[in-house]
Design a protein around this motif. Structure first.
Motif, short mmCIF file in Angstrom:
data_model
loop_
_atom_site.label_atom_id
_atom_site.label_comp_id
_atom_site.label_asym_id
_atom_site.label_seq_id
_atom_site.Cartn_x
_atom_site.Cartn_y
_atom_site.Cartn_z
N PRO A 119 -3.34 -2.63 -1.65
CA PRO A 119 -3.08 -2.79 -0.21
C PRO A 119 -2.12 -3.91 0.09
CG PRO A 119 -5.28 -3.54 -0.79
CD PRO A 119 -4.74 -2.85 -2.00
N VAL A 120 -2.08 -4.96 -0.74
CA VAL A 120 -1.14 -6.06 -0.58
C VAL A 120 -0.59 -6.43 -1.96
CG1 VAL A 120 -0.78 -8.44 0.15
CG2 VAL A 120 -2.33 -6.97 1.44
N ALA A 161 2.69 -4.30 1.77
CA ALA A 161 1.35 -4.00 2.30
C ALA A 161 1.28 -2.54 2.71
CB ALA A 161 1.04 -4.90 3.50
N THR A 162 0.14 -1.92 2.44
CA THR A 162 -0.13 -0.56 2.89
C THR A 162 -1.25 -0.51 3.90
OG1 THR A 162 -1.65 -0.21 1.01
CG2 THR A 162 0.67 0.40 0.69
N ASP A 163 -1.79 -1.69 4.24
CA ASP A 163 -2.90 -1.77 5.19
C ASP A 163 -2.74 -3.05 5.99
OD1 ASP A 163 -5.26 -1.98 6.58
OD2 ASP A 163 -6.57 -1.72 4.83
N ALA A 220 -5.56 -5.50 5.38
CA ALA A 220 -5.50 -6.20 4.08
C ALA A 220 -4.44 -7.28 4.11
CB ALA A 220 -5.21 -5.19 2.97
N ARG A 236 1.01 -2.82 12.32
CA ARG A 236 0.77 -1.46 11.85
C ARG A 236 2.02 -0.59 11.82
NH1 ARG A 236 -3.20 1.71 10.51
NH2 ARG A 236 -4.78 0.14 11.01
N VAL A 278 3.82 -1.36 8.65
CA VAL A 278 3.07 -0.88 7.49
C VAL A 278 3.25 0.62 7.33
CG1 VAL A 278 0.77 -0.62 6.48
CG2 VAL A 278 1.38 -2.77 7.60
N ARG A 318 6.45 1.49 5.72
CA ARG A 318 6.62 0.94 4.38
C ARG A 318 7.63 -0.21 4.34
NH1 ARG A 318 2.29 2.58 1.30
NH2 ARG A 318 1.84 4.77 1.79
#
Length: 389
Positions: free
Chosen positions: A144-145, A163-165, A168, A189, A192, A195
């Motif tokens: 997530p990070v 980061a994907t969250d 996180a 968000r 995120v 991408r």
């Protein structure tokens, strides 16, 4: 004349975030922790102000470079910024002299403009102190990070993150000493989801216990991007109006695609870089056209996205002109006063001349009356002298 007389009257700090095209002016005080180029996080119960934020962005069609310098003030010993960037970034220190050159090149031209009739500030329309008013600046795959890299640059501790969250990301920052306001998690968000990556920089004064203040060393970011974009979305969290300035170096004159919730963007300078040496000439190589853009955001909550930049319809040059208005004078005397008094004097002299001439005009002579002829000298037609009537 009586009517005219009455008429006149910003342990270290997580900082930064740069993104692609920018220069900004803004005033931020706790709890205001957003700035034009990202999100700024002061320490607990501290106040911090970004008195001036300047960024110059270079885009060559594939890579973008951003050089940013902050001038800060307040009582915060720890401050934090986080900024999203659309691609993997490298970070190094920038050259402070770059901004001095930009200031000189884009400075308005000053010209003197003369006016004939008096204006406010000219005698006799003097108000106040008699002075005229002045007519304003970016592999952990599957995790997530991910920490792409971390480095120390002067007073900066730079972390490059993926980061994907957003939650996180918030947790990583918090566990590393950067607690973010709750609203920021939701604001991150969109980045995120796209991408994007993030640049975070810790910053602290050299002396423990001393607040951060003054101009900080510039940071120079480089990353790949297909389209020039200046991240502005996080600025919608600011509690005070935002003032944005962008120095854009590209092959052609550039402009924002839309106002994104602010006032209409305005070009303050446009022209080709003519410098052959120095940091500006080095950065502008291959992208010789410089465009300076200013914009105001009186209601930051209305910001709806990031600034996308596009080529302007034409590469027309432009430079601001500041006119200094001066009253036209002759030998130190207002020209209007000489004209008025001269006109009055001429009128008085003309009236006096006519008056004098009228009094000296001669009267017409009356022809003398001829006495009647004597009776004996009256001629009668048909009768000759000596004949009886």
């Amino acid at each position: 004349m009586a009517d005219l007389l009455r008429a006149g009257t910003g342990r270290r700090v997580l900082a930064v975030v740069l993104a692609l095209l920018a220069l900004q002016l803004g005033q931020l005080a706790a709890p205001a922790w957003a700035c034009g180029c990202g999100a700024m996080v002061p320490g607990d119960a501290a106040r911090v102000a970004v008195g001036r934020e300047e960024s110059v962005v270079r885009w060559d069609g594939a890579r973008e470079q951003v050089v940013m310098r902050l001038t800060v003030g307040g009582d915060a010993e720890r401050v934090a910024w986080i900024m999203p960037v659309p691609g993997r970034a490298t970070v190094r220190l920038g050259d402070p002299a770059l901004f001095e050159e930009l200031h000189d090149v884009t400075a308005p031209v000053r010209r003197t403009r003369y006016h004939f009739w008096p204006q406010d500030g000219d005698w006799p329309l003097v108000s106040g102190d008699g002075s005229a008013g002045a007519p304003p600046p970016p592999p952990g795959a599957g995790a997530p990070v991910g920490v792409v890299g971390r480095q120390r640059l002067g007073p900066f501790d730079v972390a490059r993150l993926t980061a994907t969250d957003p939650g996180a990301l918030d947790g990583w920052l918090d566990s590393n000493g950067f607690a973010l306001p709750p609203r920021l998690t939701g604001a991150l968000r969109p980045y995120v989801d796209q991408r994007w990556e993030y640049v975070a920089v810790k910053l602290a004064p050299q002396t423990t216990g001393a607040p951060l203040t003054g101009a900080l060393d510039p940071l120079h970011l480089t990353f790949r991007t297909d389209e020039p974009v200046y991240p502005m979305r996080l600025s919608r969290l600011a509690d005070t109006p935002q003032s944005l300035g962008l120095y854009v170096l590209a092959a052609h004159r550039m402009e924002p695609a839309s106002p994104i919730g602010g006032e209409r963007p305005r070009v303050t300078y446009a022209g080709r870089v003519t410098a052959r040496t120095g940091p500006l000439a080095e950065l502008a190589a291959g992208t010789p056209f410089l465009t300076a853009i200013g914009q105001e955001f009186p209601f930051p909550e209305r910001i709806v996205g990031d600034h996308e930049l596009r080529r302007a319809p034409a590469d027309d040059p432009f430079q601001q002109v500041i006119h200094e208005d001066r009253l036209r004078e002759v030998a130190g005397i207002p020209a209007w006063l000489l004209t008025v008094t001269g006109g009055l004097a001429l009128a008085v002299a003309t009236a006096a001349w006519f008056a004098v001439r009228r009094t000296r005009r001669p009267e017409l002579a009356t022809p003398p009356v001829q006495p009647p002829a004597p009776a004996d000298r009256i001629d009668h037609p048909g009768i000759t002298d000596g004949e009886d009537g």
